[in-house]
Design a protein around this motif. Structure first.
Motif, mmCIF file in Angstrom:
data_model
loop_
_atom_site.group_PDB
_atom_site.id
_atom_site.type_symbol
_atom_site.label_atom_id
_atom_site.label_comp_id
_atom_site.label_asym_id
_atom_site.label_seq_id
_atom_site.Cartn_x
_atom_site.Cartn_y
_atom_site.Cartn_z
ATOM 1 N N PRO A 1 0.838 -1.193 0.000
ATOM 2 C CA PRO A 1 0.000 0.000 0.000
ATOM 3 C C PRO A 1 0.878 1.250 0.000
ATOM 4 C CG PRO A 1 -0.659 -1.516 1.741
ATOM 5 C CD PRO A 1 0.661 -1.991 1.209
ATOM 6 N N VAL A 2 0.583 2.196 -0.924
ATOM 7 C CA VAL A 2 1.443 3.378 -1.070
ATOM 8 C C VAL A 2 0.696 4.703 -0.994
ATOM 9 C CG1 VAL A 2 3.213 2.122 -2.371
ATOM 10 C CG2 VAL A 2 1.354 3.311 -3.603
ATOM 11 N N GLY A 3 -0.627 4.667 -0.918
ATOM 12 C CA GLY A 3 -1.349 5.933 -0.878
ATOM 13 C C GLY A 3 -2.844 5.744 -0.833
ATOM 14 N N ASN A 4 -3.531 6.834 -1.030
ATOM 15 C CA ASN A 4 -4.983 6.895 -0.945
ATOM 16 C C ASN A 4 -5.521 7.764 -2.073
ATOM 17 O OD1 ASN A 4 -7.596 6.892 0.874
ATOM 18 N ND2 ASN A 4 -7.245 9.024 0.340
ATOM 19 N N VAL A 5 -6.656 7.372 -2.592
ATOM 20 C CA VAL A 5 -7.416 8.235 -3.502
ATOM 21 C C VAL A 5 -8.875 8.083 -3.107
ATOM 22 C CG1 VAL A 5 -7.580 6.489 -5.343
ATOM 23 C CG2 VAL A 5 -7.871 8.903 -5.896
ATOM 24 N N GLY A 6 -9.575 9.203 -3.051
ATOM 25 C CA GLY A 6 -10.978 9.160 -2.678
ATOM 26 C C GLY A 6 -11.842 9.891 -3.691
ATOM 27 N N LEU A 7 -13.007 9.356 -3.922
ATOM 28 C CA LEU A 7 -14.034 10.001 -4.735
ATOM 29 C C LEU A 7 -15.129 10.425 -3.769
ATOM 30 C CD1 LEU A 7 -15.270 10.714 -7.532
ATOM 31 C CD2 LEU A 7 -16.337 8.430 -7.465
ATOM 32 N N TRP A 8 -15.326 11.736 -3.612
ATOM 33 C CA TRP A 8 -16.224 12.279 -2.591
ATOM 34 C C TRP A 8 -17.480 12.819 -3.246
ATOM 35 C CZ3 TRP A 8 -14.290 9.622 0.818
ATOM 36 C CH2 TRP A 8 -12.913 9.497 0.977
ATOM 37 N N LEU A 9 -18.634 12.447 -2.720
ATOM 38 C CA LEU A 9 -19.916 12.644 -3.380
ATOM 39 C C LEU A 9 -20.776 13.744 -2.772
ATOM 40 C CD1 LEU A 9 -20.800 8.855 -3.800
ATOM 41 C CD2 LEU A 9 -19.540 10.350 -5.380
ATOM 42 N N LYS A 10 -20.209 14.604 -1.966
ATOM 43 C CA LYS A 10 -20.978 15.641 -1.272
ATOM 44 C C LYS A 10 -21.857 16.453 -2.222
ATOM 45 C CE LYS A 10 -19.130 19.497 -0.044
ATOM 46 N NZ LYS A 10 -18.546 20.704 0.437
ATOM 47 N N ASP A 11 -21.373 16.765 -3.417
ATOM 48 C CA ASP A 11 -22.102 17.605 -4.367
ATOM 49 C C ASP A 11 -22.705 16.811 -5.524
ATOM 50 O OD1 ASP A 11 -21.571 19.991 -2.957
ATOM 51 O OD2 ASP A 11 -19.562 20.061 -3.825
ATOM 52 N N LEU A 12 -22.915 15.523 -5.329
ATOM 53 C CA LEU A 12 -23.434 14.684 -6.402
ATOM 54 C C LEU A 12 -24.812 15.145 -6.862
ATOM 55 C CD1 LEU A 12 -22.702 12.289 -8.172
ATOM 56 C CD2 LEU A 12 -23.787 10.803 -6.476
ATOM 57 N N GLY A 13 -25.605 15.693 -5.975
ATOM 58 C CA GLY A 13 -26.913 16.208 -6.347
ATOM 59 C C GLY A 13 -26.840 17.334 -7.369
ATOM 60 N N GLN A 14 -25.691 18.023 -7.433
ATOM 61 C CA GLN A 14 -25.478 19.069 -8.435
ATOM 62 C C GLN A 14 -24.700 18.532 -9.651
ATOM 63 O OE1 GLN A 14 -24.649 20.008 -4.974
ATOM 64 N NE2 GLN A 14 -26.803 20.504 -4.915
ATOM 65 N N GLY A 15 -24.510 17.210 -9.706
ATOM 66 C CA GLY A 15 -23.858 16.602 -10.858
ATOM 67 C C GLY A 15 -22.345 16.643 -10.825
ATOM 68 N N ARG A 16 -21.773 16.757 -9.634
ATOM 69 C CA ARG A 16 -20.312 16.779 -9.545
ATOM 70 C C ARG A 16 -19.833 16.032 -8.307
ATOM 71 N NH1 ARG A 16 -21.967 22.179 -8.504
ATOM 72 N NH2 ARG A 16 -21.501 22.767 -6.357
ATOM 73 N N ALA A 17 -18.613 15.552 -8.409
ATOM 74 C CA ALA A 17 -17.934 14.886 -7.298
ATOM 75 C C ALA A 17 -16.495 15.381 -7.300
ATOM 76 C CB ALA A 17 -17.980 13.373 -7.470
ATOM 77 N N SER A 18 -15.812 15.207 -6.183
ATOM 78 C CA SER A 18 -14.418 15.648 -6.101
ATOM 79 C C SER A 18 -13.518 14.465 -5.789
ATOM 80 C CB SER A 18 -14.255 16.750 -5.053
ATOM 81 O OG SER A 18 -14.583 16.259 -3.766
ATOM 82 N N LEU A 19 -12.258 14.632 -6.152
ATOM 83 C CA LEU A 19 -11.240 13.625 -5.865
ATOM 84 C C LEU A 19 -10.180 14.238 -4.970
ATOM 85 C CD1 LEU A 19 -12.285 12.838 -8.890
ATOM 86 C CD2 LEU A 19 -10.366 11.296 -8.784
ATOM 87 N N GLY A 20 -9.627 13.421 -4.119
ATOM 88 C CA GLY A 20 -8.477 13.797 -3.314
ATOM 89 C C GLY A 20 -7.531 12.617 -3.283
ATOM 90 N N TYR A 21 -6.250 12.898 -3.136
ATOM 91 C CA TYR A 21 -5.280 11.806 -3.168
ATOM 92 C C TYR A 21 -4.007 12.198 -2.453
ATOM 93 C CZ TYR A 21 -3.843 14.633 -7.184
ATOM 94 O OH TYR A 21 -3.491 15.681 -7.999
ATOM 95 N N TRP A 22 -3.299 11.184 -1.990
ATOM 96 C CA TRP A 22 -1.963 11.370 -1.440
ATOM 97 C C TRP A 22 -1.170 10.075 -1.619
ATOM 98 C CZ3 TRP A 22 -1.262 7.855 2.473
ATOM 99 C CH2 TRP A 22 -2.345 7.516 3.271
ATOM 100 N N VAL A 23 0.135 10.243 -1.702
ATOM 101 C CA VAL A 23 1.062 9.117 -1.823
ATOM 102 C C VAL A 23 2.167 9.346 -0.804
ATOM 103 C CG1 VAL A 23 2.735 7.967 -3.350
ATOM 104 C CG2 VAL A 23 0.537 8.763 -4.260
ATOM 105 N N VAL A 24 2.550 8.293 -0.075
ATOM 106 C CA VAL A 24 3.607 8.436 0.924
ATOM 107 C C VAL A 24 4.935 8.728 0.236
ATOM 108 C CG1 VAL A 24 2.488 7.091 2.745
ATOM 109 C CG2 VAL A 24 3.919 5.917 1.049
ATOM 110 N N GLU A 25 5.806 9.392 0.964
ATOM 111 C CA GLU A 25 7.070 9.868 0.390
ATOM 112 C C GLU A 25 7.893 8.754 -0.245
ATOM 113 O OE1 GLU A 25 10.881 12.665 1.537
ATOM 114 O OE2 GLU A 25 9.483 12.080 3.107
ATOM 115 N N SER A 26 7.925 7.578 0.372
ATOM 116 C CA SER A 26 8.761 6.491 -0.154
ATOM 117 C C SER A 26 8.287 5.976 -1.509
ATOM 118 C CB SER A 26 8.808 5.333 0.850
ATOM 119 O OG SER A 26 7.532 4.737 0.990
ATOM 120 N N ALA A 27 7.076 6.339 -1.918
ATOM 121 C CA ALA A 27 6.532 5.851 -3.190
ATOM 122 C C ALA A 27 6.312 6.960 -4.212
ATOM 123 C CB ALA A 27 5.214 5.130 -2.932
ATOM 124 N N ARG A 28 6.711 8.173 -3.896
ATOM 125 C CA ARG A 28 6.488 9.280 -4.838
ATOM 126 C C ARG A 28 7.410 9.169 -6.038
ATOM 127 N NH1 ARG A 28 6.008 13.522 0.065
ATOM 128 N NH2 ARG A 28 3.940 12.848 0.712
#
Length: 182
Positions: free
Chosen positions: A81-108
Motif C-alpha cells: 500500500p502506497v497511498g490513498n485516492v478518494g471520490l467524494w460525493l458531497k455535491d453529487l446532487g449538483q452533478g459533480r464529485a471531487s477527488l483527493g489523493y496522497w502518496v507516501v514519500e517512499s513511493a512518490r
C-alpha cells in the motif's frame, strides 16, 4: 441515510491497483502520519498511534457505509500500500464529485497518483456516470499539478483563500474533468 457504497477493486495501470481500506494498512497510515503535509490536508492522525490509525481506517469504512464517498488504497505491483485516492460525493446532487489523493514519500515519483486518479476518474465518469469531477491543488504543489494535468483535468482558475490547511487559509487551483473528455 444514503445507501452504503461498495468500494470496488480497480486496476489502475502502470502496475498499480486500487482496493478498499483494510486493518492491515496501518503501516501506510504510520508512514503518512510522519509526512509534513498529509496530516494537514487529511484526517490521517499525527502523531501516530495504533488506536488512532485504526480509527482512521474505520472512518474510511464509515464514508462508504454512509454513502458519502469511495475511499481507495493505492497498491503497488508488489502488493505494498502506497497511498490513498478518494471520490467524494458531497455535491453529487449538483452533478459533480471531487477527488483527493496522497502518496507516501517512499513511493512518490513512480506514477502512483496519476495511475490512481486516472482509474478513479475513468470509473466515476464512465461507470457511475458522474457529469463533472473536480480536484483542488495548492499552487506550489507542482507534483500534484502535473498529476492532474496528465490525467486530463483542466485548470479552471485560482480560488483565493479556499481551504483551511493547518492554521491558515490557502489558495487552491480548481481543476475539472467532464464526462466525455477523457
Amino acid at each position: 441515510m444514503e445507501q452504503p457504497l461498495d468500494v470496488p477493486e480497480l486496476a489502475a495501470g502502470a502496475g498499480f491497483s486500487l482496493r478498499p481500506w483494510r486493518l492491515s494498512d496501518l503501516q501506510l497510515v504510520r508512514e503518512a502520519s510522519e509526512d509534513d503535509y498529509i496530516p494537514l490536508i487529511t484526517t490521517v492522525p499525527s502523531p501516530y498511534s495504533e488506536s488512532a490509525a485504526v480509527a482512521f481506517v474505520e472512518r474510511q469504512w464509515g464514508r462508504a457505509s454512509a454513502g458519502t464517498g469511495y475511499p481507495f488504497v493505492i497498491v503497488s505491483a508488489d502488493g505494498r500500500p502506497v497511498g490513498n485516492v478518494g471520490l467524494w460525493l458531497k455535491d453529487l446532487g449538483q452533478g459533480r464529485a471531487s477527488l483527493g489523493y496522497w502518496v507516501v514519500e517512499s513511493a512518490r515519483g513512480q506514477g502512483a497518483a496519476g495511475a490512481a486518479v486516472g482509474a478513479v476518474a475513468e470509473w466515476a465518469l464512465n461507470e457511475l456516470r458522474i457529469p463533472r469531477l473536480e480536484l483542488y491543488v495548492e499552487p506550489w504543489n507542482t507534483g500534484s499539478v502535473r498529476t492532474a494535468e496528465r490525467v486530463g483535468f483542466q485548470r479552471e482558475g485560482l480560488l483565493r483563500g479556499w481551504q483551511q490547511v493547518g492554521a491558515e487559509r490557502r489558495d487552491m487551483f480548481v481543476y475539472s474533468l467532464l464526462n466525455g473528455e477523457q
